[in-house]
Write an enzyme that holds these catalytic residues in place. Structure first.
Site, PDB file in Angstrom:
ATOM      1  NE  ARG A  29      -3.657   0.054   2.402  1.00 39.34           N
ATOM      2  CZ  ARG A  29      -4.813   0.048   1.758  1.00 39.34           C
ATOM      3  NH1 ARG A  29      -5.216  -1.045   1.153  1.00 39.34           N
ATOM      4  NH2 ARG A  29      -5.571   1.108   1.721  1.00 39.34           N
ATOM      5  CD1 TRP A  79       2.835   5.453  -2.462  1.00 34.39           C
ATOM      6  CD2 TRP A  79       1.377   7.159  -2.425  1.00 34.39           C
ATOM      7  NE1 TRP A  79       2.793   6.003  -3.727  1.00 34.39           N
ATOM      8  CE2 TRP A  79       1.918   7.047  -3.736  1.00 34.39           C
ATOM      9  CE3 TRP A  79       0.450   8.166  -2.172  1.00 34.39           C
ATOM     10  CZ2 TRP A  79       1.532   7.900  -4.777  1.00 34.39           C
ATOM     11  CZ3 TRP A  79       0.083   9.013  -3.209  1.00 34.39           C
ATOM     12  CH2 TRP A  79       0.624   8.879  -4.497  1.00 34.39           C
ATOM     13  CG  ASN A 105      -5.007   4.973   4.036  1.00 39.41           C
ATOM     14  OD1 ASN A 105      -4.495   5.680   3.175  1.00 39.41           O
ATOM     15  ND2 ASN A 105      -5.849   3.982   3.744  1.00 39.41           N
ATOM     16  CD  GLU A 495      -2.714  -3.861 -18.207  1.00 46.38           C
ATOM     17  OE1 GLU A 495      -3.050  -2.672 -18.176  1.00 46.38           O
ATOM     18  OE2 GLU A 495      -2.347  -4.486 -17.193  1.00 46.38           O
ATOM     19  CE  LYS A 499       0.505  -4.111 -15.170  1.00 43.94           C
ATOM     20  NZ  LYS A 499      -0.921  -4.019 -15.102  1.00 43.94           N
ATOM     21  CD  GLU A 502       1.759  -0.364 -13.552  1.00 37.22           C
ATOM     22  OE1 GLU A 502       1.039   0.125 -12.677  1.00 37.22           O
ATOM     23  OE2 GLU A 502       1.504  -1.462 -14.096  1.00 37.22           O
ATOM     24  CG  HIS A 518      -1.844   9.885 -38.448  1.00 41.58           C
ATOM     25  ND1 HIS A 518      -2.055  10.461 -39.685  1.00 41.58           N
ATOM     26  CD2 HIS A 518      -2.549   8.733 -38.450  1.00 41.58           C
ATOM     27  CE1 HIS A 518      -2.883   9.710 -40.390  1.00 41.58           C
ATOM     28  NE2 HIS A 518      -3.194   8.655 -39.663  1.00 41.58           N
ATOM     29  CE  LYS A 617      -3.093  -4.775  -5.951  1.00 43.02           C
ATOM     30  NZ  LYS A 617      -2.635  -5.120  -7.280  1.00 43.02           N
TER      31      LYS A 617
END
Ligand code: F6R
Length: 622
Positions: A29, A79, A105, A495, A499, A502, A518, A617
């Site tokens: 987290r 975080w 949090n 996606e 991935k 990240e 283009h 997360k």
């Protein structure tokens, strides 16, 4: 965003181990700093806080500062939002007296004015965080009107606060009392034998109990070793039965895999099977979760669908846009939640909103959906977390049933979300008479084959002829990779790129294949490879043409193609083959080698795959 844990139990418990172990399970987290406060048997509240990962805190404590056993403690992994990630800004935050301590949090939106008010009456702040204002507000009420009643002090303080929070608070004067509260941040209570737990998420306490109470918005829980009582912010008592968690601590462990991400990639066949469970059987599709909505006529008048989500969940929504448009002939728009909420969206009872959020607590999505409800739109939520915040904002909830996902990046929740969206699309298509029974049966049969087909990709990737890891090692040295696809291949490309960036920190971008020429094609050269999604589809030939344009610019091309496609060999330097399926379902297969590729590139580059830098997360801030 931030993980919190709390414990209250008998004297002499090794609270420190319980807190540190729990924080380890919550580190996904956030991992900017960590800290614990333990009330020892000597009645002293010991505080340990360190910038960086929990390992730093553990090392400090192991260096001779291990708190004595005691009955009570709270912990936090951060975080950072307000204030840099240093020791001073790490939680827990004490009040001026050191008697009270808070972990939090969320974000206190009116903290600046509250801080000013507290400073004006003499409180001394020691950090730059918004959280510290809570410690001083609670101090103010605790020693004032609440007269040392901790629950009352917390309740009075929270009434002054706007924003989001999940908090745990302890007082050195109350060794048998742990107080928690939540508003737009997750918080659960774990019920033990003569001991109780508070946590942001289930894995943190699963080792100790599977009896869980999920607190609702605006509730305050007072935990004592032998009791738990819950009240609302206005003081009304709440009765709530616990739920029994049916997965055990092992489901939240690595089980021999080097990383959670790899374990979760390999759990995808099982996750898909679970999402089909009770929904697809003998050629029939059942979504009993929608029965109430249908009975209430909420699906009768749907003219339009708006899908609201962020990040990977947004990509699942983009895939759903393509297929639901086709199957139900309802115009579908997929929009990122952070844009949606500020777009003054046109919504009414004829617009079905679908919220996709695996965590169920992404702030942008929650705020957007709240707005949709206010404007009268019916809402279906798709989430993996039972009773998460999104479920309370929705007319119906479709759970992913994917089991816990601990790796910070979404993998198995991606495939499960897409799968649930397929079922929802087919359901709407059937409901509107656009899909015939035999078509539905054919599609459901294809859907049911997907878990085994994914298993086939994973088995090959684990075998001696695997090329994914070898290619990943070669590609790990490049600084930029482009991804292209058309139709459902486009969100697949997005996606794949997400991935990769990240977890490996290589610059990666996804484009609609026809759009590349283009402008973005200018980025390609012999140093910048391209990954093309060229599985069987009605736009296959077009994708191949776009790949040829790229090869003409000397870029190395890796293609994801359908088994049996020999023609593609002429156009690609390297190929990841996936089994054949219906075009609509191809993203679920094409994504698997891209996840494995990103994983192996990241490992080859020595990156922290489970906890990539700067990420968390669940993103509970806007
Ligand atoms: C990517 C990732 C994020 C999330 C996004 C939304 O791997 O995990 O992009 O998809 O933050 O999260 P949820 O689905 O919890 O709303």
């Amino acid at each position: 965003m931030c993980g919190i844990i709390g414990y209250v139990g008998p004297q002499g418990t090794d609270v420190t181990s319980i807190l540190l172990d729990g924080l380890g399970k919550l580190e996904y987290r956030g991992y900017d700093s960590a800290g614990i406060a333990v009330l020892t048997s000597t009645g002293h509240l010991e505080l340990h806080r360190r910038a960086g990962k929990i390992a730093n805190l553990v090392a400090t404590i192991a260096d001779g500062a291990y708190p004595h056993p005691g009955p009570l403690g709270i912990g936090h992994t951060r975080w950072a939002t307000h204030g840099r990630p240093n020791d001073e800004n790490a939680h827990p935050h004490p009040d001026c007296t050191g008697l009270l301590t808070v972990v939090h949090n969320g974000i206190i939106e009116n903290y600046a004015e509250l801080r000013q008010e507290m400073e004006d009456i003499g409180h001394i702040f020691r950090s730059e965080t918004d959280t510290e204002v809570l410690a001083h507000l609670i101090e103010h009420t605790y020693f004032g009107e609440a007269q040392h009643d901790l629950t009352l002090a917390v309740r009075m303080a929270l009434k002054r606060v706007t924003g989001s929070y999940a908090i745990a608070v302890v007082s050195g004067e109350h060794p048998d009392e742990l107080v928690g509260a939540r508003l737009n941040g997750p918080l659960i209570v774990g019920l033990g034998e003569h001991e109780q737990f508070l946590a942001s998420d289930i894995p943190a306490i699963l080792k100790h109990t599977r009896q869980i109470i999920i607190l609702d918005e605006g509730e305050i829980a007072t935990l004592r070793p032998d009791s738990v009582s819950i009240i609302t912010l206005d003081g009304t008592r709440v009765e709530r039965d616990p739920i029994l968690i049916d997965w055990d601590a092992e489901a939240a462990e690595k089980n021999g895999y080097p990383h959670f991400v790899l374990k979760e990639i390999f759990e995808q066949p099982e996750a898909l099977r679970r999402s089909l469970l009770g929904r697809v059987s003998n050629g029939h599709l059942y979504l009993p979760e929608l029965a109430q909505m249908q009975q209430n006529g909420l699906l009768d008048n749907i003219q339009r669908i708006v899908i609201v989500a962020c990040g990977t969940s947004y990509h699942t929504g983009m895939i759903a846009k393509y297929v639901i448009d086709q199957w139900a002939r309802i115009p579908v728009e997929a929009i990122t939640a952070a844009e949606f909420r500020y777009s003054d969206p046109i919504l009414d009872s004829g617009t079905l909103c679908i919220a996709i959020t695996q965590s169920g607590e992404t702030a942008d999505t929650l705020v957007g959906i709240r707005q949709a409800r206010e404007r009268g739109a019916p809402v279906i939520a798709i989430t993996n977390v039972v009773s998460s915040a999104i479920t309370r904002l929705s007319d119906a909830v479709l759970y992913l049933q994917a089991g816990p996902e601990i790796g910070v990046v979404a993998t198995k929740t991606f495939v499960s979300s897409v799968n649930v969206l397929y079922m929802l699309g087919l359901y709407l298509g059937r409901m509107r008479g656009r899909i015939k029974v035999d078509q539905l049966q054919e599609m459901l049969a294809a859907l049911e084959r997907l878990p085994n087909q994914i298993q086939h990709i994973l088995d090959r990737a684990s075998g001696p002829h695997d090329t994914i890891e070898k290619l990943a090692q070669e590609f790990s040295k490049v600084s930029s990779i482009m991804f292209i696809g058309r139709g459902v291949g486009f969100p697949t490309a997005l996606e794949g790129a997400l991935k990769l960036k990240e977890i490996s920190y290589i610059h990666a971008e996804g484009f609609p294949a026809g759009e590349l020429k283009h402008g973005s094609i200018a980025l390609l050269d012999s140093e910048t490879p391209l990954i093309g999604i060229a599985t069987s589809s009605h736009v296959y030939e077009k994708v191949v043409s776009n790949i040829q344009e790229v090869r003409a610019r000397d870029a190395r091309v890796l293609v994801v193609a359908t088994e049996g496609d020999e023609k593609i060999r002429k156009h690609a330097d390297d190929i990841f083959y996936v089994p054949d399926t219906l075009e609509a379902f191809s993203p679920l297969l094409a994504t698997i080698p891209l996840q494995l590729f990103a994983y192996h590139v990241a490992v080859a580059r020595g990156c922290n795959v489970d906890q990539p830098r700067n990420l968390a997360k669940s993103v509970t801030v806007e």
